[in-house]
Design an enzyme around this catalytic site. Structure first.
Site, PDB file in Angstrom:
ATOM      1  N   ALA A  71       0.952  -1.276   0.117  1.00 45.66           N
ATOM      2  CA  ALA A  71       0.003   0.175  -0.022  1.00 45.66           C
ATOM      3  C   ALA A  71       0.780   1.373   0.059  1.00 45.66           C
ATOM      4  O   ALA A  71       0.491   2.302  -0.679  1.00 45.66           O
ATOM      5  CB  ALA A  71      -0.871   0.011   1.154  1.00 45.66           C
ATOM      6  N   THR A  72       2.093   1.046   0.610  1.00 42.96           N
ATOM      7  CA  THR A  72       2.715   2.580   0.550  1.00 42.96           C
ATOM      8  C   THR A  72       3.245   2.922  -0.793  1.00 42.96           C
ATOM      9  O   THR A  72       3.001   3.900  -1.238  1.00 42.96           O
ATOM     10  CB  THR A  72       4.040   2.220   1.379  1.00 42.96           C
ATOM     11  N   SER A 197      -2.788  -3.658   0.671  1.00 34.65           N
ATOM     12  CA  SER A 197      -1.677  -4.399   1.038  1.00 34.65           C
ATOM     13  C   SER A 197      -2.027  -5.947   1.565  1.00 34.65           C
ATOM     14  O   SER A 197      -2.789  -6.014   2.224  1.00 34.65           O
ATOM     15  CB  SER A 197      -0.770  -3.769   2.208  1.00 34.65           C
ATOM     16  N   ALA A 198      -1.530  -6.824   0.710  1.00 34.53           N
ATOM     17  CA  ALA A 198      -1.836  -8.105   1.092  1.00 34.53           C
ATOM     18  C   ALA A 198      -1.694  -8.595   2.415  1.00 34.53           C
ATOM     19  O   ALA A 198      -2.704  -9.398   3.033  1.00 34.53           O
ATOM     20  CB  ALA A 198      -0.975  -9.083   0.045  1.00 34.53           C
ATOM     21  N   CYS A 322       3.830   1.548  13.259  1.00 28.44           N
ATOM     22  CA  CYS A 322       4.884   2.542  12.951  1.00 28.44           C
ATOM     23  C   CYS A 322       4.975   3.744  14.101  1.00 28.44           C
ATOM     24  O   CYS A 322       6.043   3.800  14.712  1.00 28.44           O
ATOM     25  CB  CYS A 322       4.287   3.309  11.861  1.00 28.44           C
TER      26      CYS A 322
HETATM   27  C1  LIG Z   1      -4.333   2.623   6.199  1.00 34.01           C
HETATM   28  C2  LIG Z   1      -3.065   1.937   5.753  1.00 34.01           C
HETATM   29  N1  LIG Z   1      -2.603   2.541   4.762  1.00 34.01           N
HETATM   30  C3  LIG Z   1      -1.029   2.060   4.222  1.00 34.01           C
HETATM   31  C4  LIG Z   1      -0.497   1.422   5.167  1.00 34.01           C
HETATM   32  C5  LIG Z   1       0.895   0.791   4.465  1.00 34.01           C
HETATM   33  O1  LIG Z   1       0.964  -0.637   4.284  1.00 34.01           O
HETATM   34  P1  LIG Z   1       2.289  -1.261   3.788  1.00 34.01           P
HETATM   35  O2  LIG Z   1       3.425  -0.956   5.086  1.00 34.01           O
HETATM   36  O3  LIG Z   1       2.167  -2.634   3.549  1.00 34.01           O
HETATM   37  O4  LIG Z   1       2.813  -0.654   2.546  1.00 34.01           O
HETATM   38  C6  LIG Z   1      -0.946   0.731   6.193  1.00 34.01           C
HETATM   39  C7  LIG Z   1      -0.318  -0.220   7.116  1.00 34.01           C
HETATM   40  O5  LIG Z   1      -0.006  -0.263   8.046  1.00 34.01           O
HETATM   41  C8  LIG Z   1      -2.258   1.075   6.659  1.00 34.01           C
HETATM   42  O6  LIG Z   1      -2.693   0.416   7.779  1.00 34.01           O
END
Ligand SMILES: Cc1ncc(COP(=O)(O)O)c(C=O)c1O
Length: 382
Positions: A71-72, A197-198, A322
């Site tokens: 997702a990032t 994100s998977a 985080c």
């Molecule tokens: C709402 C949301 N967006 C984006 C992310 C980012 O996901 P990733 O760290 O798997 O890229 C997270 C992960 O905690 C999330 O909870």
């Protein structure tokens, strides 16, 4: 003591179905999906089959699904491209994940107009402020998540999409926490761009999805072999994509039953916590993800309780992973106007696959014991 994992919003354990689907590709069948030989064609077929399944699950067309590292990356790619490709303005909710907040900061540093939108005490975006800001920046990109990772608060997506489009803008929605936890139809919700994100729904870590409405043209931010229609080039993460597909399918089958079990578990846990700790303060209002309970144990220090719970085999977290890792105050609770005492005592419990009221009852037993132990050790008032 058996481990009781209630931190699925940080990362869910790999589902059995995902592991089984990935295994042959990890053991012997890996090939480059761009190769023309039979092994390459089999890899391509596996990837395209996941794309078809994901599109169906999301109410999208297959060509609208792009595989990313998570997702990032999807948030970065969507927002950088959408804003820089001629719009130059971004409005975003203050409760967004850092993947959006930091992208907004990077865009601001490049001279784009960015505007943070207020959040209500319940954790959803302030719709009046949103409409006012969109009116002031017609054509802006609006970033607003579906479900918040820390509190589970849900945003009214249809209404938000309507507001974004009224002024000719674009709507980006981070669906990372809601995918496979609540039904989603991206076309019906009128979403232009989305990220997921998977590993949040039992797929492997390091793989995810960018959804882009097919009528929308975005210029690439990475350059290479032209994979993913040139928008996200690079050899595809074949086992990861296959695992994600299997996890998504497994998560969506029986979702209604699972969501009911989460709701019961959440209610049971919330009521039980109020009995164990009468000053407990539940965050997130009425419209929340069924699997998420964010609660402040007023008068307690979150790390003391979290460590004690971890010793007792119960894994939860202080808000997002985080923020917890960096031991920073939660920007989400801050935006909701939550005070320091509640912020310093907040714990998030998030349920996952095959969990329900039984796990909530077990959690309450362990939390009750943890509080009793801390009391007798003089670490909290008797
Ligand atoms: C709402 C949301 N967006 C984006 C992310 C980012 O996901 P990733 O760290 O798997 O890229 C997270 C992960 O905690 C999330 O909870």
């Amino acid at each position: 003591m058996d481990s009781l994992y209630l931190d699925h919003n940080a990362s869910a354990p790999l589902r059995r179905e995902a592991y089984e689907a990935m295994r042959p590709w990890l053991e012997k069948r890996q090939a480059n999906a761009s190769s023309l030989h039979k092994a390459g064609q089999a890899a391509r077929a596996a990837i395209e089959s996941v794309r078809d399944g994901a599109a169906k699950a999301l109410g999208a067309w297959p060509e609208e699904i792009f595989f990313t590292s998570g997702a990032t990356e999807a948030c970065n790619l969507a927002l950088l491209a959408a804003v820089e490709d001629g719009r130059w303005a971004l409005c975003f909710s203050q409760a967004e994940h850092p993947a959006v907040l930091q992208t907004a900061a990077a865009l601001a540093a490049k001279g784009c107009a960015v505007k943070a939108l207020r959040v209500t005490p319940q954790g959803s975006v302030d719709l009046e402020h949103l409409r006012a800001e969109l009116k002031a920046s017609p054509g802006a990109v609006l970033a607003c998540m579906h479900a918040n990772n820390e509190t589970g608060s849900l945003n009214p997506i249809e209404e938000i999409a309507r507001s974004a489009h009224q002024g000719g803008g674009l709507f980006f929605c981070d669906i990372t926490q809601s995918l496979a936890k609540t039904p989603l139809d991206l076309h019906a919700l009128d979403i232009d761009l989305a990220a997921a994100s998977a590993h949040k729904f039992g797929g492997p870590q390091g793989v995810g999805i960018l959804f882009k409405r097919r009528s929308l043209r975005l210029a690439a931010r990475l350059f290479g072999g032209g994979q993913e229609q040139g928008l996200r080039p690079g050899t595809e993460n074949l086992p990861g994509i296959v695992g994600m597909g299997a996890a998504l399918e497994a998560g969506l089958s029986g979702l209604a039953t699972q969501a009911r079990a989460w709701s019961e578990a959440r209610e049971h846990l919330a009521l039980g916590l109020k009995r164990l700790w009468p000053q407990a303060l539940i965050h997130g209002g009425d419209a929340v993800l069924a699997n998420t309970l964010s609660v402040s144990f007023l008068g307690l220090e979150k790390d003391t309780l979290l460590m004690k719970l971890d010793q007792m085999g119960l894994q939860a977290s202080a808000g997002s992973a985080c923020a917890a890792g960096a031991s920073q105050p939660s920007h989400v609770l801050e935006a909701m106007g939550v005070g320091p005492a509640a912020m310093n005592s907040v714990i998030r419990f998030s349920f996952g696959a095959a969990q329900g009221p039984q796990e909530a009852a077990e959690a309450l037993k362990r939390i009750g014991q943890a509080l009793a132990d801390l009391r007798s050790a003089g670490l909290i008032p008797a």
